[in-house]
Write an enzyme that holds these catalytic residues in place. Structure first.
Site, PDB file in Angstrom:
ATOM      1  N   GLY A 165     -10.710  -6.197  -7.758  1.00 46.59           N
ATOM      2  CA  GLY A 165     -11.287  -6.303  -6.441  1.00 46.59           C
ATOM      3  C   GLY A 165     -10.140  -5.974  -5.311  1.00 46.59           C
ATOM      4  CB  ALA A 195      -7.824  -0.499  -4.234  1.00 44.27           C
ATOM      5  CB  SER A 232      -9.936 -12.747 -12.699  1.00 44.31           C
ATOM      6  OG  SER A 232      -9.567 -14.343 -12.909  1.00 44.31           O
ATOM      7  CB  VAL A 278       1.572  -6.663   2.002  1.00 45.97           C
ATOM      8  CG1 VAL A 278       2.061  -8.045   1.795  1.00 45.97           C
ATOM      9  CG2 VAL A 278       2.193  -5.492   1.122  1.00 45.97           C
ATOM     10  CB  ALA A 334      -0.040  -1.001   9.484  1.00 47.40           C
ATOM     11  CE  LYS A 361       0.116   2.277  12.563  1.00 47.71           C
ATOM     12  NZ  LYS A 361       0.424   2.363  11.129  1.00 47.71           N
ATOM     13  CG  LEU A 398      -0.704  -1.457  -5.221  1.00 49.62           C
ATOM     14  CD1 LEU A 398      -0.407  -2.801  -5.374  1.00 49.62           C
ATOM     15  CD2 LEU A 398       0.402  -0.700  -4.470  1.00 49.62           C
TER      16      LEU A 398
END
Length: 510
Positions: free
Chosen positions: A14, A17, A41, A49, A52, A80, A335
């Site tokens: 989850g 992404a 899970s 993190v 931004a 921003k 990632l």
């Protein structure tokens, strides 16, 4: 004729992404009989993190039917306008990389050539004063861009800072409302077809089986499907990007958050500071070759002026990318596909572009290798070009007061980046490619901020009278300044549209 259309998608993981992919793909395929299941899970934490963003995030959630105010309110977000780089050239130095254009082109010649001529004559202000986005950020002002800008001086864009956990929750709510099925559980096994190694299903620790035809790996650094199962391989870029660790920590907020991300150069890397309405996100990205973890923690804590909400959390990473983003019937996102340090807030943007590539090159059950090859080529080039933009910051930084910064200054860089830098130095020319996240205005911001200048300006500039050109630049500067002075403060904007700052609520959340 057989029907080879994909009927089921399984997303593993989850977080930001996974739920972005679920929400976007469900909305994109809303009229098609494609089941989308997300397996996650609650016991497995997320990095959380990536707080931004760059302006593309706004187009992403608008396509889901969400407005800017919806997202700002739901995520404790702030606005921003760019990134402020402090102490990268020397202690006390500062410049802003904005989401906006600089000046006005004349006679088909880029503004930076006119600015360079006047700069050489001592008649030009800092280049940021000719950019509305940079000037608004410097004054901590904010307003939304004009729908019909009268000139390029009025063109700028903006993004968000937000609580990544709250944004993932918003994406989950959107996805589930559209029909995505969430399955809670730990994955114990991954089942593959014997004949070709394609993934057939994932088996949960309680024995449940979740079958699918297309799998999307959003399992983070571990790459449960793309790496642990399919053994795709990883391309290590630590020969160019020396930071391999980070510390992340949150601190209490303030009633007047800046309208930009603050990036501060430290002894062996850099510190981020991201303002939200209820807190700040802080972190130190550093190289373990030049500083140990305890010293890095002490250096980070010394730069944070507000009370910490918990102890800094360590993160280890290897900069680089999977050798294939798409392998067999598995596409990796976030990632799981690779990691580039968040110096230019590209983590979520790379998730967005990954999702768009899935839509544009959506396969059928035959999984044509030509489609997969195109996807992987596109992904590789995009990753490499973001990589080069990040390396530019380290190579161009003028600090030489620590071993880390001297190493960055003297290190080799990719040929692709060297070619771009030399093209700009020799003729002020921006090399542009397909599949590139950062456009010429961004490259100009970094070049100028770090003092990389062309050897000379375009000779076509000399057609204009020097005194008249000086007056034109001064008029541009004054027009930008007048627009800044008429804009509300960032805090006034937030309070008007998102409600007042509530310190008691902040204390409760802390």
């Amino acid at each position: 004729m057989s029907d080879n259309r994909i009927k089921s998608i399984v997303i593993v993981g989850g977080g930001t992404a996974g739920w972005m992919a679920a929400a976007s793909l469900r909305r994109h395929f809303h009229k098609l009989p494609i089941d989308i299941t997300l397996v996650e899970s609650a016991e497995i934490g997320t990095i959380g993190v990536g707080e931004a963003t760059i302006p593309t995030i706004r187009r992403f959630y608008q396509a889901l039917g969400l407005t800017d105010l919806d997202v700002l309110k739901a995520t404790q977000g702030t606005c921003k306008l760019g990134i402020q780089f402090r102490d990268w050239n020397a202690p006390g130095s500062s410049f802003i990389h904005p989401f906006g254009l600089y000046g006005q082109e004349l006679r088909g010649v880029g503004f930076h050539h006119y600015w360079l001529k006047m700069r050489q004559a001592g008649k030009a202000a800092d280049i940021g004063q000719y950019c509305l986005g940079a000037s608004l950020a410097a004054g901590n002002r904010f307003t939304t861009p004009s729908q019909n800008p009268p000139s390029t001086l009025s063109i700028f864009d903006w993004a968000l800072h937000f609580d990544a956990g709250l944004f993932a929750q918003l994406m989950r709510k959107t996805a589930e409302a559209d029909g995505v099925t969430r399955v809670e559980g730990n994955i114990a096994k991954v089942h593959q077809r014997a004949e070709d190694g394609f993934i057939e299903s994932v088996e949960l620790s309680d024995g449940r089986i979740v079958e699918g035809e297309l799998f999307i790996d959003c399992s983070g650094f571990r790459g449960l499907l793309i790496e642990q199962t399919l053994k795709t391989g990883y391309e290590d870029w630590s020969q160019w990007l020396f930071c391999d660790r980070a510390l992340a920590v949150q601190s209490v907020g303030t009633p007047d958050p800046p309208s930009y991300t603050d990036v501060l150069a430290l002894s062996s890397g850099w510190r981020w500071r991201i303002p939200l309405r209820h807190r700040f996100g802080n972190g130190y990205v550093y190289s373990s070759r030049f500083i140990d973890d305890d010293a890095a923690k002490a250096e980070l804590v010394a730069t944070i002026p507000d009370r910490l909400l918990f102890e800094p959390r360590p993160i280890r990473f290897t900069p680089g990318r999977r050798k294939k983003t798409w392998n067999k019937n598995c596409v990796s996102l976030g990632l799981a596909s690779g990691f580039l340090e968040p110096l230019e807030s590209t983590s979520i943007a790379l998730i967005e572009t990954g999702i768009e590539k899935i839509k544009q090159l959506f396969p059928d059950r035959r999984f044509d290798p030509r489609v997969i090859d195109e996807f992987n080529d596109w992904s590789q080039r995009e990753f490499e070009r973001v990589r080069d933009f990040i390396i530019l910051h380290y190579k161009a930084a003028q600090r030489a007061d620590t071993p880390f910064w001297r190493h960055c200054r003297d290190a080799e860089i990719p040929d692709t980046l060297a070619h771009k830098i030399e093209s700009f130095r020799s003729r002020g020319h921006f090399i542009r490619y397909r599949w590139e996240m950062f456009q010429p205005a961004s490259w100009l911001a970094i070049y100028a901020g770090f003092g990389i200048m062309p050897e000379d300006y375009d000779p076509a500039v000399d057609v204009l009278d020097a005194d008249g050109l000086a007056r034109s630049l001064e008029e541009m500067r004054r027009n930008v300044q007048a627009a800044v002075e008429s804009a509300p403060t960032h805090q006034d904007f937030l309070e008007r549209f998102c409600g007042p700052y509530l310190p008691d609520a902040v204390k409760e959340m802390a």
